[in-house]
Design a protein around this motif. Structure first.
Motif, short mmCIF file in Angstrom:
data_model
loop_
_atom_site.label_atom_id
_atom_site.label_comp_id
_atom_site.label_asym_id
_atom_site.label_seq_id
_atom_site.Cartn_x
_atom_site.Cartn_y
_atom_site.Cartn_z
N VAL A 62 10.11 4.75 13.48
CA VAL A 62 9.42 5.12 14.73
C VAL A 62 8.72 6.46 14.58
O VAL A 62 7.57 6.63 15.02
N ALA A 66 4.83 7.35 15.12
CA ALA A 66 4.44 8.33 16.13
C ALA A 66 3.62 9.45 15.51
O ALA A 66 2.61 9.88 16.08
N LEU A 154 8.76 8.69 20.01
CA LEU A 154 7.71 7.77 20.44
C LEU A 154 7.03 8.28 21.70
O LEU A 154 5.80 8.26 21.81
#
Length: 239
Positions: A62, A66, A154
């Motif tokens: 993630v 991001a 995120l």
């Protein structure tokens, strides 16, 4: 807070689910919680390693996505979008897929070393807990924190409000440190001073070593730069 400790004996209750163990570790911040977790028949280091691997895997994946989004947005704001490589999103995705497992394995290795250092210090301070128990209790803290950090990362990619989530991650990191001290106390059943020392001495020692290394490197570089300038001055003065 009292420095006395009332040990929690092992019980014959049924196995606690992973989710419930994680929830208890994060939402019931006291040493009795971690004493109960450590007394579980499921308390094994291998289980903790698996938890940490999964948490780090999700977090690394993630965070890679991001960070890629943040970089692309920054380049667009600076009018440099034409410099983006073709298929930039696909490249970011491939990098995340390939890099996340490697970072997850590295995280497990560092986690094992970290717990081993704390276990060694805790035993020196008179702790009675086993390595498997400490690793299991720490894994119940670290793994869900990794997943929460992934969500924050995120959300941190959202323009303008990402800094707020960065601050939340920092505060959550301090909370995790407090939980680890409680976990060390709950597992090893000793005082607050011994628990804090077991958890805080390793990072403080590493920080001191890094400062010493930087000081030595700065001194060496300063001497080298001084010699270079002295040589240049002599070459300019001499006919």
């Amino acid at each position: 807070m009292s420095d006395s400790f009332s040990p929690v004996p092992a019980t014959s209750e049924g196995a606690t689910s992973v989710f419930q163990t994680w929830v208890d570790a994060l939402t019931k911040p006291n040493e009795q919680t971690f004493a109960k977790i450590a007394a579980s028949p499921q308390a094994r280091a291998s289980t903790a390693y698996l938890w940490v691997f999964i948490g780090a895997l999700v977090q690394s994946f993630v965070v890679s996505l991001a960070q890629g989004a943040v970089i692309r947005n920054a380049l667009r704001q600076q009018g440099l979008a034409e410099n983006l490589p073709a298929g930039g999103l696909g490249l970011t995705l491939i990098t995340a897929i390939c890099g996340a497992p490697i970072l997850a394995v590295i995280s497990v290795i560092f986690f094992a070393i970290w717990v081993a250092l704390i276990q060694w210090l805790a035993r020196m301070f008179g702790g009675r807990g086993a390595f498997d128990q400490l690793a299991y209790a720490f894994g119940a803290i670290v793994a869900p924190f990794s997943l929460i950090s992934a969500v924050f990362a995120l959300l941190g990619a959202i323009p303008f409000i990402g800094y707020c989530f960065g601050l939340l991650i920092s505060l959550a990191g301090l909370y995790v440190l407090v939980l680890e001290i409680m976990a060390a106390r709950g597992v090893h059943q000793f005082g607050w001073g011994a628990a804090a020392g077991s958890v805080l001495i390793p990072p403080l020692g590493i920080a001191v070593l890094c400062c010493c290394a930087l000081l030595v490197a700065g001194t060496v570089m300063g001497a080298a730069i001084g010699n270079i300038f002295s040589t240049l001055n002599r070459s300019l003065i001499m006919p």
